[in-house]
Design an enzyme around this catalytic site. Structure first.
Site, PDB file in Angstrom:
ATOM      1  CE1 TYR A   1      -3.154  -2.839  -0.137  1.00 27.18           C
ATOM      2  CE2 TYR A   1      -3.737  -2.431   2.150  1.00 27.18           C
ATOM      3  CZ  TYR A   1      -3.910  -3.139   0.972  1.00 27.18           C
ATOM      4  OH  TYR A   1      -4.833  -4.148   0.915  1.00 27.18           O
TER       5      TYR A   1
ATOM      6  CG  HIS B   1      -1.589  -8.776  -0.822  1.00 23.05           C
ATOM      7  ND1 HIS B   1      -1.033  -7.543  -0.575  1.00 23.05           N
ATOM      8  CD2 HIS B   1      -2.886  -8.525  -1.138  1.00 23.05           C
ATOM      9  CE1 HIS B   1      -1.954  -6.602  -0.746  1.00 23.05           C
ATOM     10  NE2 HIS B   1      -3.084  -7.174  -1.090  1.00 23.05           N
TER      11      HIS B   1
ATOM     12  CB  SER C   1     -13.388  -3.490  -2.208  1.00 22.42           C
ATOM     13  OG  SER C   1     -12.115  -2.996  -2.510  1.00 22.42           O
TER      14      SER C   1
ATOM     15  CG  LEU D   1     -18.248   0.408   2.263  1.00 21.10           C
ATOM     16  CD1 LEU D   1     -17.861   1.748   2.879  1.00 21.10           C
ATOM     17  CD2 LEU D   1     -19.618  -0.044   2.782  1.00 21.10           C
ATOM     18  N   GLY D   2     -17.683  -1.555  -2.151  1.00 23.61           N
ATOM     19  CA  GLY D   2     -17.606  -1.502  -3.612  1.00 23.61           C
ATOM     20  C   GLY D   2     -16.322  -0.883  -4.126  1.00 23.61           C
TER      21      GLY D   2
ATOM     22  N   GLY E   1     -19.079   5.755  -2.286  1.00 25.39           N
ATOM     23  CA  GLY E   1     -20.009   6.846  -1.998  1.00 25.39           C
ATOM     24  C   GLY E   1     -21.332   6.692  -2.730  1.00 25.39           C
TER      25      GLY E   1
HETATM   26  N1  LIG Z   1      -6.524  -8.242   0.033  1.00 28.81           N
HETATM   27  C1  LIG Z   1      -6.651  -7.507  -1.048  1.00 28.81           C
HETATM   28  O1  LIG Z   1      -6.266  -7.908  -2.157  1.00 28.81           O
HETATM   29  C2  LIG Z   1      -7.287  -6.156  -0.925  1.00 28.81           C
HETATM   30  C3  LIG Z   1      -7.661  -5.429  -2.074  1.00 28.81           C
HETATM   31  C4  LIG Z   1      -8.278  -4.186  -1.889  1.00 28.81           C
HETATM   32  C5  LIG Z   1      -8.511  -3.693  -0.616  1.00 28.81           C
HETATM   33  N2  LIG Z   1      -8.102  -4.412   0.486  1.00 28.81           N
HETATM   34  C6  LIG Z   1      -8.333  -3.927   1.865  1.00 28.81           C
HETATM   35  O2  LIG Z   1      -9.715  -3.685   2.037  1.00 28.81           O
HETATM   36  C7  LIG Z   1      -9.909  -2.360   2.520  1.00 28.81           C
HETATM   37  C8  LIG Z   1     -11.233  -1.814   2.046  1.00 28.81           C
HETATM   38  O3  LIG Z   1     -11.310  -1.792   0.630  1.00 28.81           O
HETATM   39  P1  LIG Z   1     -11.261  -0.432  -0.206  1.00 28.81           P
HETATM   40  O4  LIG Z   1     -10.668   0.637   0.611  1.00 28.81           O
HETATM   41  O5  LIG Z   1     -10.659  -0.800  -1.508  1.00 28.81           O
HETATM   42  O6  LIG Z   1     -12.795  -0.157  -0.555  1.00 28.81           O
HETATM   43  P2  LIG Z   1     -14.114   0.147   0.304  1.00 28.81           P
HETATM   44  O7  LIG Z   1     -13.899  -0.132   1.725  1.00 28.81           O
HETATM   45  O8  LIG Z   1     -15.217  -0.540  -0.383  1.00 28.81           O
HETATM   46  O9  LIG Z   1     -14.282   1.702   0.036  1.00 28.81           O
HETATM   47  C9  LIG Z   1     -13.391   2.629   0.568  1.00 28.81           C
HETATM   48  C10 LIG Z   1     -13.962   4.022   0.440  1.00 28.81           C
HETATM   49  O10 LIG Z   1     -15.197   4.057   1.074  1.00 28.81           O
HETATM   50  C11 LIG Z   1     -15.426   5.324   1.609  1.00 28.81           C
HETATM   51  N3  LIG Z   1     -16.208   5.099   2.823  1.00 28.81           N
HETATM   52  C12 LIG Z   1     -15.830   4.353   3.890  1.00 28.81           C
HETATM   53  N4  LIG Z   1     -16.795   4.316   4.816  1.00 28.81           N
HETATM   54  C13 LIG Z   1     -17.808   5.066   4.326  1.00 28.81           C
HETATM   55  C14 LIG Z   1     -19.089   5.424   4.829  1.00 28.81           C
HETATM   56  N5  LIG Z   1     -19.497   4.966   6.017  1.00 28.81           N
HETATM   57  N6  LIG Z   1     -19.863   6.222   4.058  1.00 28.81           N
HETATM   58  C15 LIG Z   1     -19.450   6.664   2.848  1.00 28.81           C
HETATM   59  N7  LIG Z   1     -18.249   6.361   2.310  1.00 28.81           N
HETATM   60  C16 LIG Z   1     -17.443   5.566   3.051  1.00 28.81           C
HETATM   61  C17 LIG Z   1     -14.072   5.888   1.946  1.00 28.81           C
HETATM   62  O11 LIG Z   1     -14.085   7.263   1.626  1.00 28.81           O
HETATM   63  P3  LIG Z   1     -13.011   8.319   2.192  1.00 28.81           P
HETATM   64  O12 LIG Z   1     -11.706   7.934   1.526  1.00 28.81           O
HETATM   65  O13 LIG Z   1     -13.571   9.613   1.732  1.00 28.81           O
HETATM   66  O14 LIG Z   1     -12.924   8.137   3.658  1.00 28.81           O
HETATM   67  C18 LIG Z   1     -13.106   5.048   1.136  1.00 28.81           C
HETATM   68  O15 LIG Z   1     -12.394   5.775   0.170  1.00 28.81           O
HETATM   69  C19 LIG Z   1      -8.691  -1.607   1.984  1.00 28.81           C
HETATM   70  O16 LIG Z   1      -8.499  -0.396   2.674  1.00 28.81           O
HETATM   71  C20 LIG Z   1      -7.615  -2.627   2.177  1.00 28.81           C
HETATM   72  O17 LIG Z   1      -7.203  -2.594   3.534  1.00 28.81           O
HETATM   73  C21 LIG Z   1      -7.512  -5.632   0.326  1.00 28.81           C
END
Ligand SMILES: NC(=O)c1ccc[n+]([C@@H]2O[C@H](COP(=O)([O-])OP(=O)(O)OC[C@H]3O[C@@H](n4cnc5c(N)ncnc54)[C@H](OP(=O)(O)O)[C@@H]3O)[C@@H](O)[C@H]2O)c1
Length: 287
Positions: free
Chosen positions: A53, A128, A208, A210-211, A217
């Site tokens: 990251y 990973h 991910s 929340l998509g 959003g």
């Molecule tokens: N293992 C893997 O291969 C892999 C791949 C991808 C992700 N991940 C992990 O999974 C985590 C989550 O996935 P992601 O960050 O890709 O996507 P996500 O959680 O689906 O979406 C993240 C976004 O959601 C927004 N958000 C969060 N809470 C919210 C709420 N309550 N209301 C409105 N918007 C909200 C945030 O906005 P703001 O930025 O404005 O706060 C953030 O940018 C990552 O941070 C990472 O740690 C792992």
């Protein structure tokens, strides 16, 4: 805060996904630290990160360093926080994500993560992503060796299919405590893995949830029933999504990403929303 288990360790039922604070579109460090502190203030005791990251070449582990700094500078007690990192992905700096699942790379990556996190043993170390060029058993064997060497306390895997989960469990035995796969209203194809984790008692960490950063959003606009339940119950569509996941199984621990204090606070409050059977049935059909 409500709690769930990863192996022998109790963690908040919702964790903080720290990736948005280190990749494309990341905020300045001050806002990131405030976001991590807001999560801790709200009772979050699970933070998900990875050595990959980061954005530019030459700053591997940007996110781990940020978390270590934020934990060290936190006014309260952060000793109970489980930092879950990962190894096996790389970012050469051109925006791409590459993979190296060789045992040598995984062991060297773990050593570097240990230094950046400033700990004697990594709380949860996750492989990973399977590397098609390396037999899965070799990559997972490296993780087993790291646990046995005392460098890693708990082992996890990510982006694994049911066969790989079973194979990892054979190699790691009780050392394997978690699986982290993509799962959201828009991406449901990892339901067989979720069900297998439920059967085996492994924590399932939807990534991910929340998509993804670009779509999170818009969740309520993309999936109307989530917006309708949200309006009826006085919660946000994102909170409805997280509550829907928590209701799937006691092994589910979502890790929504955040780069602002407001969003992690909103996400964490989803633990207070219990959806009824009719609401869950509607959301299940929609998703
Ligand atoms: N293992 C893997 O291969 C892999 C791949 C991808 C992700 N991940 C992990 O999974 C985590 C989550 O996935 P992601 O960050 O890709 O996507 P996500 O959680 O689906 O979406 C993240 C976004 O959601 C927004 N958000 C969060 N809470 C919210 C709420 N309550 N209301 C409105 N918007 C909200 C945030 O906005 P703001 O930025 O404005 O706060 C953030 O940018 C990552 O941070 C990472 O740690 C792992």
């Amino acid at each position: 805060m409500k709690h769930r288990r990863i192996g022998d360790t109790e963690v908040s039922a919702i964790g903080l996904g720290a990736m948005p604070m280190s990749i494309e579109g990341r905020p300045d460090e001050d806002r990131s630290v405030r976001t991590i502190h807001a999560a801790l203030d709200a009772g979050v005791t699970l933070i998900d990160t990875a050595d990959a990251y980061h954005l530019y070449a030459g700053e591997v582990g940007h996110n781990e360093t940020l978390i270590a700094r934020a934990l060290a500078g936190y006014g309260g007690d952060s000793s109970g926080v489980l930092v879950a990192t990962k190894g096996g992905h790389l970012r050469p700096g051109d925006g791409s994500w590459t993979i190296d699942g060789s045992p040598d790379h995984i062991k060297a990556a773990c050593d570097a993560s240990l230094k950046r996190l400033g700990v004697e043993a990594i709380g949860l170390y996750q492989h990973h992503r399977p590397d098609p060029k390396v037999p899965y058993a070799e990559s997972i064997g490296a993780v087993r060796d790291l646990v046995d060497a005392g460098k890693v306390r708990l082992a996890g895997i990510s982006n694994a299919n049911p066969d790989q989960i079973r194979e990892a469990r054979e190699i790691l035995g009780d050392r394997l405590v978690s699986v982290q796969n993509q799962y959201s209203p828009a991406f449901r194809s990892s339901e067989p893995e979720l069900e297998l984790c439920d059967e085996l008692g492994l924590a399932f960490l939807p990534w991910s949830p929340l998509g993804g950063i670009a779509q999170a959003g818009e969740l309520g606009n993309r999936f109307a029933p989530f917006a309708e339940v949200a309006a009826a119950r006085g919660f946000s569509p994102q909170q409805v999504c997280l509550a829907w996941m928590l209701a799937k199984s006691p092994v589910v621990i979502p890790i929504p990403g955040s780069s602002r204090p407001e969003t992690i606070r909103d996400s964490v409050a989803a633990v207070d929303l219990t959806l009824d059977a009719a609401e869950l049935a509607t959301l299940n059909q929609t998703a």
